[in-house]
Design a protein around this motif. Structure first.
Motif, PDB file in Angstrom:
ATOM      1  N   ILE A  26      -1.157  50.713  78.001  1.00 20.35           N
ATOM      2  CA  ILE A  26      -2.338  50.480  78.828  1.00 20.35           C
ATOM      3  C   ILE A  26      -3.409  51.482  78.401  1.00 20.35           C
ATOM      4  CG2 ILE A  26      -3.307  50.455  81.151  1.00 20.35           C
ATOM      5  CD1 ILE A  26      -1.204  48.308  80.789  1.00 20.35           C
ATOM      6  N   ILE A  27      -4.557  50.978  77.948  1.00 18.87           N
ATOM      7  CA  ILE A  27      -5.709  51.845  77.704  1.00 18.87           C
ATOM      8  C   ILE A  27      -6.555  51.781  78.973  1.00 18.87           C
ATOM      9  CG2 ILE A  27      -7.744  52.267  76.283  1.00 18.87           C
ATOM     10  CD1 ILE A  27      -6.245  51.080  73.925  1.00 18.87           C
ATOM     11  N   ALA A  28      -6.453  52.837  79.772  1.00 19.05           N
ATOM     12  CA  ALA A  28      -7.050  52.873  81.107  1.00 19.05           C
ATOM     13  C   ALA A  28      -8.488  53.361  81.027  1.00 19.05           C
ATOM     14  CB  ALA A  28      -6.227  53.777  82.022  1.00 19.05           C
ATOM     15  N   CYS A  29      -9.410  52.557  81.526  1.00 15.24           N
ATOM     16  CA  CYS A  29     -10.843  52.880  81.449  1.00 15.24           C
ATOM     17  C   CYS A  29     -11.423  53.091  82.843  1.00 15.24           C
ATOM     18  CB  CYS A  29     -11.582  51.780  80.697  1.00 15.24           C
ATOM     19  SG  CYS A  29     -11.003  51.546  78.996  1.00 15.24           S
ATOM     20  N   GLN A  30     -11.656  52.013  83.589  1.00 14.82           N
ATOM     21  CA  GLN A  30     -12.219  52.154  84.939  1.00 14.82           C
ATOM     22  C   GLN A  30     -11.322  52.960  85.859  1.00 14.82           C
ATOM     23  OE1 GLN A  30     -14.179  48.610  86.823  1.00 14.82           O
ATOM     24  NE2 GLN A  30     -12.963  47.566  85.280  1.00 14.82           N
ATOM     25  N   PHE A  31     -10.034  52.660  85.817  1.00 17.51           N
ATOM     26  CA  PHE A  31      -9.079  53.307  86.702  1.00 17.51           C
ATOM     27  C   PHE A  31      -8.167  54.200  85.870  1.00 17.51           C
ATOM     28  CE2 PHE A  31      -9.871  49.020  88.531  1.00 17.51           C
ATOM     29  CZ  PHE A  31     -10.598  49.423  89.641  1.00 17.51           C
ATOM     30  N   PRO A  32      -8.062  55.485  86.182  1.00 14.23           N
ATOM     31  CA  PRO A  32      -7.214  56.375  85.394  1.00 14.23           C
ATOM     32  C   PRO A  32      -5.744  55.984  85.488  1.00 14.23           C
ATOM     33  CG  PRO A  32      -7.914  57.466  87.417  1.00 14.23           C
ATOM     34  CD  PRO A  32      -8.688  56.177  87.335  1.00 14.23           C
ATOM     35  N   SER A  33      -5.001  56.352  84.484  1.00 15.30           N
ATOM     36  CA  SER A  33      -3.580  56.003  84.472  1.00 15.30           C
ATOM     37  C   SER A  33      -2.848  56.586  85.678  1.00 15.30           C
ATOM     38  CB  SER A  33      -2.930  56.496  83.178  1.00 15.30           C
ATOM     39  OG  SER A  33      -3.012  57.906  83.069  1.00 15.30           O
ATOM     40  N   SER A  34      -3.297  57.728  86.164  1.00 14.08           N
ATOM     41  CA  SER A  34      -2.649  58.329  87.338  1.00 14.08           C
ATOM     42  C   SER A  34      -2.730  57.404  88.542  1.00 14.08           C
ATOM     43  CB  SER A  34      -3.292  59.679  87.663  1.00 14.08           C
ATOM     44  OG  SER A  34      -4.682  59.526  87.908  1.00 14.08           O
ATOM     45  N   LEU A  35      -3.864  56.713  88.693  1.00 14.85           N
ATOM     46  CA  LEU A  35      -4.012  55.775  89.803  1.00 14.85           C
ATOM     47  C   LEU A  35      -3.138  54.549  89.599  1.00 14.85           C
ATOM     48  CD1 LEU A  35      -5.389  55.017  92.444  1.00 14.85           C
ATOM     49  CD2 LEU A  35      -7.303  54.094  91.112  1.00 14.85           C
ATOM     50  N   LEU A  36      -3.075  54.045  88.368  1.00 14.12           N
ATOM     51  CA  LEU A  36      -2.210  52.888  88.097  1.00 14.12           C
ATOM     52  C   LEU A  36      -0.754  53.219  88.416  1.00 14.12           C
ATOM     53  CD1 LEU A  36      -3.705  51.666  84.692  1.00 14.12           C
ATOM     54  CD2 LEU A  36      -4.127  50.722  86.967  1.00 14.12           C
ATOM     55  N   LYS A  37      -0.332  54.425  88.070  1.00 15.34           N
ATOM     56  CA  LYS A  37       1.051  54.840  88.360  1.00 15.34           C
ATOM     57  C   LYS A  37       1.282  54.950  89.861  1.00 15.34           C
ATOM     58  CE  LYS A  37       1.422  57.316  83.972  1.00 15.34           C
ATOM     59  NZ  LYS A  37       1.448  58.649  83.314  1.00 15.34           N
ATOM     60  N   GLU A  38       0.264  55.411  90.589  1.00 17.81           N
ATOM     61  CA  GLU A  38       0.380  55.458  92.052  1.00 17.81           C
ATOM     62  C   GLU A  38       0.560  54.059  92.619  1.00 17.81           C
ATOM     63  OE1 GLU A  38      -2.865  57.488  93.898  1.00 17.81           O
ATOM     64  OE2 GLU A  38      -2.571  59.336  92.749  1.00 17.81           O
ATOM     65  N   TRP A  39      -0.205  53.098  92.075  1.00 19.19           N
ATOM     66  CA  TRP A  39      -0.092  51.724  92.551  1.00 19.19           C
ATOM     67  C   TRP A  39       1.293  51.157  92.260  1.00 19.19           C
ATOM     68  CZ3 TRP A  39      -5.454  49.768  90.402  1.00 19.19           C
ATOM     69  CH2 TRP A  39      -6.459  50.239  91.235  1.00 19.19           C
ATOM     70  N   ILE A  40       1.834  51.480  91.095  1.00 22.71           N
ATOM     71  CA  ILE A  40       3.183  51.017  90.759  1.00 22.71           C
ATOM     72  C   ILE A  40       4.191  51.590  91.748  1.00 22.71           C
ATOM     73  CG2 ILE A  40       5.040  51.257  89.064  1.00 22.71           C
ATOM     74  CD1 ILE A  40       2.917  50.974  86.880  1.00 22.71           C
ATOM     75  N   ASP A  41       4.094  52.892  91.998  1.00 21.06           N
ATOM     76  CA  ASP A  41       5.037  53.539  92.924  1.00 21.06           C
ATOM     77  C   ASP A  41       4.921  52.967  94.334  1.00 21.06           C
ATOM     78  OD1 ASP A  41       5.920  55.142  90.864  1.00 21.06           O
ATOM     79  OD2 ASP A  41       4.670  56.865  91.404  1.00 21.06           O
ATOM     80  N   ALA A  42       3.700  52.534  94.697  1.00 16.73           N
ATOM     81  CA  ALA A  42       3.476  51.993  96.040  1.00 16.73           C
ATOM     82  C   ALA A  42       3.795  50.505  96.137  1.00 16.73           C
ATOM     83  CB  ALA A  42       2.025  52.241  96.454  1.00 16.73           C
ATOM     84  N   GLY A  43       4.140  49.881  95.010  1.00 13.11           N
ATOM     85  CA  GLY A  43       4.441  48.453  95.024  1.00 13.11           C
ATOM     86  C   GLY A  43       3.219  47.580  95.177  1.00 13.11           C
ATOM     87  N   HIS A  44       2.079  48.040  94.677  1.00 15.46           N
ATOM     88  CA  HIS A  44       0.831  47.272  94.791  1.00 15.46           C
ATOM     89  C   HIS A  44       0.960  45.971  94.000  1.00 15.46           C
ATOM     90  CE1 HIS A  44      -3.383  46.183  94.625  1.00 15.46           C
ATOM     91  NE2 HIS A  44      -3.705  47.203  95.400  1.00 15.46           N
ATOM     92  N   PRO A  45       0.528  44.836  94.576  1.00 16.83           N
ATOM     93  CA  PRO A  45       0.638  43.548  93.866  1.00 16.83           C
ATOM     94  C   PRO A  45      -0.086  43.535  92.524  1.00 16.83           C
ATOM     95  CG  PRO A  45      -0.019  43.211  96.156  1.00 16.83           C
ATOM     96  CD  PRO A  45      -0.015  44.682  95.937  1.00 16.83           C
ATOM     97  N   PHE A  46      -1.174  44.295  92.420  1.00 14.10           N
ATOM     98  CA  PHE A  46      -1.970  44.325  91.190  1.00 14.10           C
ATOM     99  C   PHE A  46      -1.146  44.801  89.997  1.00 14.10           C
ATOM    100  CE2 PHE A  46      -4.975  46.660  88.377  1.00 14.10           C
ATOM    101  CZ  PHE A  46      -5.790  45.597  88.009  1.00 14.10           C
ATOM    102  N   THR A  47      -0.175  45.671  90.243  1.00  8.70           N
ATOM    103  CA  THR A  47       0.629  46.231  89.153  1.00  8.70           C
ATOM    104  C   THR A  47       2.084  45.749  89.181  1.00  8.70           C
ATOM    105  OG1 THR A  47       0.993  48.204  90.531  1.00  8.70           O
ATOM    106  CG2 THR A  47      -0.783  48.309  88.889  1.00  8.70           C
ATOM    107  N   ALA A  48       2.369  44.697  89.933  1.00  4.22           N
ATOM    108  CA  ALA A  48       3.757  44.252  90.090  1.00  4.22           C
ATOM    109  C   ALA A  48       4.377  43.824  88.759  1.00  4.22           C
ATOM    110  CB  ALA A  48       3.829  43.112  91.100  1.00  4.22           C
ATOM    111  N   GLU A  49       3.639  43.061  87.960  1.00  6.75           N
ATOM    112  CA  GLU A  49       4.183  42.604  86.685  1.00  6.75           C
ATOM    113  C   GLU A  49       4.283  43.763  85.700  1.00  6.75           C
ATOM    114  OE1 GLU A  49       5.526  39.338  84.077  1.00  6.75           O
ATOM    115  OE2 GLU A  49       5.514  39.799  86.227  1.00  6.75           O
ATOM    116  N   LEU A  50       3.310  44.647  85.702  1.00 12.10           N
ATOM    117  CA  LEU A  50       3.352  45.825  84.840  1.00 12.10           C
ATOM    118  C   LEU A  50       4.578  46.673  85.150  1.00 12.10           C
ATOM    119  CD1 LEU A  50       2.042  47.765  82.781  1.00 12.10           C
ATOM    120  CD2 LEU A  50       0.694  48.709  84.667  1.00 12.10           C
TER     121      LEU A  50
END
Length: 234
Positions: free
Chosen positions: A173-197
């Protein structure tokens, strides 16, 4: 290595032209694509959907020998994930540029205003401020001048996936708008946006802080980031 570059909405193969020099200099064969319906502003976009674009990229994969690397920007992320599902034994690596994999039943964006069979590039006011970071007025003008209406079906047709081996394809993932730290938080929280990732077994992150169109705002840096991801296969 063969690297297939899939543009996001409203863009054709030429949108990658300032990104590819580091990849070519490193000895890779780059294949920037213009997808069906994006050939010109006058192209017929009726009947073109997400599967049409997935099949077009898969056809390009089939035309090459050995494994390939897929790069997808924005909506192109859904496309390359569909190709990884269709050709899991042919894809060595997927690289998502300010995007991510779209899961079963998802759509890229069914909220964009359409004009019949197509979706013109909306006015800049329709985008979030984060989208437009570093996109100067001259870059906005150049982007709008080159923009091609997106086939509506690509935005609204559901993703359909069939082969769980897609989760074995390494991803970056080349993270631009949203930093990778936020994407990882979403994954840990089970956010639907990152469910497939979250289901992909091997994911690497590269932060490239800018807006949604790094191929225009930071093209050299994007090329280097893609090259860093590609080197994971060496």
């Amino acid at each position: 290595m063969d690297i297939i570059l899939v543009p996001g909405f409203w863009l054709d193969a030429s949108s990658w032209e300032e990104v590819t020099p580091p990849l070519v200099a490193a000895g890779h064969a780059v294949h920037p694509l213009t997808l069906p319906g994006l050939e010109s502003v006058d192209s017929d976009r009726a009947g073109i959907g997400l599967r049409t674009h997935i099949d077009a990229v898969a056809q390009k994969v089939d035309s090459l020998e050995g494994k390939v690397i897929l790069v997808g920007h924005s909506g192109g992320g859904a496309i390359i994930h569909g190709v990884a599902d269709s050709r899991p034994d042919r894809v060595a690596h997927t690289i998502y540029v300010d995007s991510g994999p779209l899961g079963e039943g998802g759509v890229i964006n069914d909220e964009l205003p359409d004009d019949g069979d197509e979706i013109p590039l909306p006015p800049w006011e329709a985008f979030e401020d984060e989208d437009l970071i570093d996109l100067t007025d001259p870059l906005k003008e150049a982007f709008r001048a080159r923009a091609i209406p997106e086939p509506k079906g690509v935005a609204v047709e559901q993703q359909h996936l069939h082969d769980v081996r897609r989760y074995d394809v390494p991803a970056t993932i080349i993270a631009c708008q949203f930093p990778s730290s936020l994407l990882k938080e979403w994954i840990d929280a089970g956010h639907p946006f990152t469910a497939e990732l979250a289901r992909i077994r091997d994911v690497h992150y590269i932060d490239l802080p800018t807006g949604h169109w790094p191929q225009f705002t930071k093209p050299k840096e994007l090329g280097e980031a893609i090259l860093t991801a590609v080197r994971r296969n060496e």
